[in-house]
Design a protein around this motif. Sequence first.
Motif, PDB file in Angstrom:
ATOM      1  N   LEU A 235      33.354  42.427 -22.801  1.00 18.96           N
ATOM      2  CA  LEU A 235      32.493  43.243 -23.667  1.00 18.96           C
ATOM      3  C   LEU A 235      32.905  43.098 -25.124  1.00 18.96           C
ATOM      4  O   LEU A 235      32.060  43.043 -26.023  1.00 18.96           O
ATOM      5  CB  LEU A 235      32.581  44.709 -23.247  1.00 18.96           C
ATOM      6  N   LEU A 236      34.204  43.036 -25.337  1.00 18.82           N
ATOM      7  CA  LEU A 236      34.675  42.896 -26.720  1.00 18.82           C
ATOM      8  C   LEU A 236      34.138  41.604 -27.335  1.00 18.82           C
ATOM      9  O   LEU A 236      33.608  41.592 -28.449  1.00 18.82           O
ATOM     10  CB  LEU A 236      36.203  42.900 -26.743  1.00 18.82           C
ATOM     11  N   ARG A 237      34.255  40.511 -26.610  1.00 21.28           N
ATOM     12  CA  ARG A 237      33.790  39.221 -27.128  1.00 21.28           C
ATOM     13  C   ARG A 237      32.281  39.243 -27.339  1.00 21.28           C
ATOM     14  O   ARG A 237      31.778  38.683 -28.321  1.00 21.28           O
ATOM     15  CB  ARG A 237      34.157  38.094 -26.152  1.00 21.28           C
TER      16      ARG A 237
ATOM     17  N   GLY B 221      36.949  43.598 -16.924  1.00 22.41           N
ATOM     18  CA  GLY B 221      37.841  44.046 -17.980  1.00 22.41           C
ATOM     19  C   GLY B 221      37.107  44.160 -19.315  1.00 22.41           C
ATOM     20  O   GLY B 221      35.944  43.732 -19.443  1.00 22.41           O
ATOM     21  N   ALA B 222      37.820  44.729 -20.272  1.00 20.18           N
ATOM     22  CA  ALA B 222      37.191  45.012 -21.569  1.00 20.18           C
ATOM     23  C   ALA B 222      36.971  43.754 -22.398  1.00 20.18           C
ATOM     24  O   ALA B 222      36.191  43.755 -23.348  1.00 20.18           O
ATOM     25  CB  ALA B 222      38.046  46.005 -22.342  1.00 20.18           C
ATOM     26  N   GLN B 223      37.665  42.687 -22.003  1.00 22.21           N
ATOM     27  CA  GLN B 223      37.628  41.461 -22.812  1.00 22.21           C
ATOM     28  C   GLN B 223      36.207  40.916 -22.989  1.00 22.21           C
ATOM     29  O   GLN B 223      35.814  40.553 -24.098  1.00 22.21           O
ATOM     30  CB  GLN B 223      38.521  40.412 -22.112  1.00 22.21           C
TER      31      GLN B 223
ATOM     32  N   ARG C 217      26.744  47.972 -19.135  1.00 18.26           N
ATOM     33  CA  ARG C 217      28.072  47.651 -19.655  1.00 18.26           C
ATOM     34  C   ARG C 217      29.197  48.172 -18.784  1.00 18.26           C
ATOM     35  O   ARG C 217      30.208  47.490 -18.603  1.00 18.26           O
ATOM     36  CB  ARG C 217      28.214  48.221 -21.063  1.00 18.26           C
ATOM     37  N   ALA C 218      29.006  49.389 -18.241  1.00 21.90           N
ATOM     38  CA  ALA C 218      30.123  50.013 -17.519  1.00 21.90           C
ATOM     39  C   ALA C 218      30.555  49.182 -16.311  1.00 21.90           C
ATOM     40  O   ALA C 218      31.754  48.869 -16.189  1.00 21.90           O
ATOM     41  CB  ALA C 218      29.747  51.427 -17.104  1.00 21.90           C
TER      42      ALA C 218
ATOM     43  N   ASP D 199      30.463  41.879 -27.974  1.00 23.28           N
ATOM     44  CA  ASP D 199      30.178  42.706 -29.153  1.00 23.28           C
ATOM     45  C   ASP D 199      30.498  41.966 -30.438  1.00 23.28           C
ATOM     46  O   ASP D 199      29.795  42.060 -31.442  1.00 23.28           O
ATOM     47  CB  ASP D 199      31.000  43.998 -29.096  1.00 23.28           C
TER      48      ASP D 199
ATOM     49  N   ALA E  15      32.420  46.055 -17.421  1.00 22.60           N
ATOM     50  CA  ALA E  15      33.784  46.311 -17.890  1.00 22.60           C
ATOM     51  C   ALA E  15      34.705  46.583 -16.715  1.00 22.60           C
ATOM     52  O   ALA E  15      35.855  46.144 -16.701  1.00 22.60           O
ATOM     53  CB  ALA E  15      33.794  47.506 -18.845  1.00 22.60           C
ATOM     54  N   ARG E  16      34.189  47.315 -15.705  1.00 22.07           N
ATOM     55  CA  ARG E  16      35.033  47.648 -14.551  1.00 22.07           C
ATOM     56  C   ARG E  16      35.414  46.381 -13.801  1.00 22.07           C
ATOM     57  O   ARG E  16      36.517  46.214 -13.326  1.00 22.07           O
ATOM     58  CB  ARG E  16      34.267  48.593 -13.646  1.00 22.07           C
TER      59      ARG E  16
END
Lengths: 470, 316
Positions: free
Chosen positions: A177-179, A173-175, A165-166, A181, A169-170
Amino acid sequence: MRLTSLDEMSETLGLRLGQGLAEARAIHPSVEVVDENPAADRSLLEAIADWCDRYTPLVAIDGEKGLLLDITGCAHLFGGEELLLNDVMLRLFQMGFDARGAISGWPGLSWAVCRFGHGGVVADRERETIAAPLPVAALRLEQDLVGALRKLGLKRIGDILPLPRAPLARRFGAQVLLRLDQMMGRVEEPISPRRPVPVLSCERRLLEPIRAEEDILHLAGQVALLLLPSLEARGAGGRVFELVLFRVDGKVFRIEAGASQPLREPQRIAALFSERLKAVHDDLDAGFGFEILRLNVLRHEDFRSTQTDFEGQGQQAASLGDFVDRVSARLGCHVLQGVALRQSHVPERASVFLPALDMPAASKRDDLHLGFQIRDRPVRLFRYPERVEAVAEVPDGPPFRFRWRRILHEVLRAEGPERISPEWWLDEEDPGERDYFRLEVMTGQRLWLYRKGHYHQDTAPGWYVQGVFA
Amino acid sequence: MAEDATAQERLFALRETIARLEGKALPAMAAARQADAAVAAEGAAAGSSNRFCFGVQEVDCLLDGGLPRDGLTEVRTQLFRDSGAATALLLALTSRLMGSSGKDEKATGEPVLWIGDTACVQEAGLPYALGLREFGLRPDQLLFALPRKLEDALWIAELALASRALAATILEVRGNLPGFGLTESRRLALRAKAAGRPLFVLRHAGEEEASSAAFRFRAEPAPALERRLPDGSMLGGSLGHPVFRLTLEKSRNPAPLSFTLEWNSRDRQFLLARPAVLPVAVTPGTAYPVDRSPASVDRPDRPAQVGSLLAFDRAS
């Protein structure tokens, strides 16, 4: 000009979304093109959302072409999720819509399965196997993010799932991973309904549609009877009710009616709507009839049950409330108004009109304590002060004669002045002081005139008449 | 013999019907009426009379004991600017009505409904909350209804009477409207009779018209007396209690009658005013180029006006 949507036929012809119109015409000269009308599309979607209220009160509009329904606790009413979905799809198909639907534990997953998968009901345990073959576009990401993922060979969700995941995300972006999740149910995603969810709701589904107004009212009374236990359990009575009528062809009518005091009795609730129905008579097109009738309580308040005394005091308050309700329901809540006093010296601000529906009819309020004695006020106050031409004693005497509504009045006697200074804490700009006079004119009328401002060397103040005395 | 008895009974029934239509009390029927009233248990107790009075003996005598508590009373003004006097008269009567009904606590809980008319509100405003104090009414005792159409106003009036939740209903109309004629007033009068609640019609700038009101007054303002000082003298140049000139245009009494009443807001009662010592109001003649005829709207059977009307520029 580009193509924004396609029908079945044009899809089979090989046209694509986003294709230029000229190009499409070059390939298939006979293609029929209709201008896009976003407003009409939106209202159609809203109408379908209204219609979906029959399944659950929590309906949200999702983008331009989607609806999200929160069916938590509703599925069993239709015999399970499978049957509910079938029912929705069948009815929409019968209405001529090409719709796809999916049911799953999370909005993100349903969204993806419905647009990129085969639809249907997704059980919680098989979510990964179902999601894995879906393209990354199913993650509800922006177009360039999808492009970037695809460029790296991450074409399916199954490609992303096992990645650490890390770094993901780097890089993106966080988008992402958010989607991800949200789709996998690791993050809760709320559905915000488009209409306020009623506090209480009861409905009746009919095999035989009804059309007549009396039938609707009769049924509304029966449904109100179903509401009674829930209202009693809460110790409440409804203040704002909503009658939702689902027409056979999918149109939904909502009729709202307010009551001046918390209501519980089915007859009185039905009576509320009997006036409302008369008022909206022309707008309510029954067509082939209504198949579902639902009664919502939008707002409720504590219900004080009082025992009626032998004198019938309680009944009297009820009948006044009933009168207020019926008039307000039929002619609108602004027709019936009560008066309230405000702490102000300025005459037009000292009393305000409030809808009688909002004024507690039974409670007797004491006269507002103004802190000063107000005397000699006119019996009728004009809505706006009317300008008059006056001849008056300079600098601060009463007028000798004045012309009001084209008639010259000779002043016989005058009392005054009573000076009322403007309320500087309210007024933006200084409106000037007013000197009020009570006048009696030759023909006997007693009027309330005031002079706004003062006489100066070059400017003359205006004279206004604001009311009539007894 | 039996036939005789039935004939007698029918005769009595007819007499009673006629008496009821005329609103008179038949001595022979009084007992039956009382029994009736007791059963109906209406607002009016069987013992007390169903009228409320001005409280001025001379006037009440002429009105056969007062205005009906369960009927229609009309007050009209000739011109819009007389609206103050008519409004004050109605508010004063309402105040007397609420004060005199034997069931004080109960009655004060009931508000008075004022059904305004859009045109009248534009022309003459609405009763002012702070001015109500002169008539012993609290602002929360007055409910205003401001319907857009006359039909709505009539509907509200009918509903208000039928609900019996309002102490009195005041219906304001402008001029002589075709939509509010004898039929409508008869209907409202019957509703008022059935409900036992009074209905007042305030006709602004209207002419005399056949209606089913038991009494019709024409209200005009009259010069007020001066303020009384504690030692009994008058304060020169001041404006005292309001005075109106009332003309009883319709009643059971054949002769039209005019009298001047003063409303004492402190004692909340009417007094017969002494003739004013002030110069008598002169109605200006033709020197004023203004049409002085009442602003009557299209009355059903009104002869066309002779002469031509000229439009003048707005003066204000």
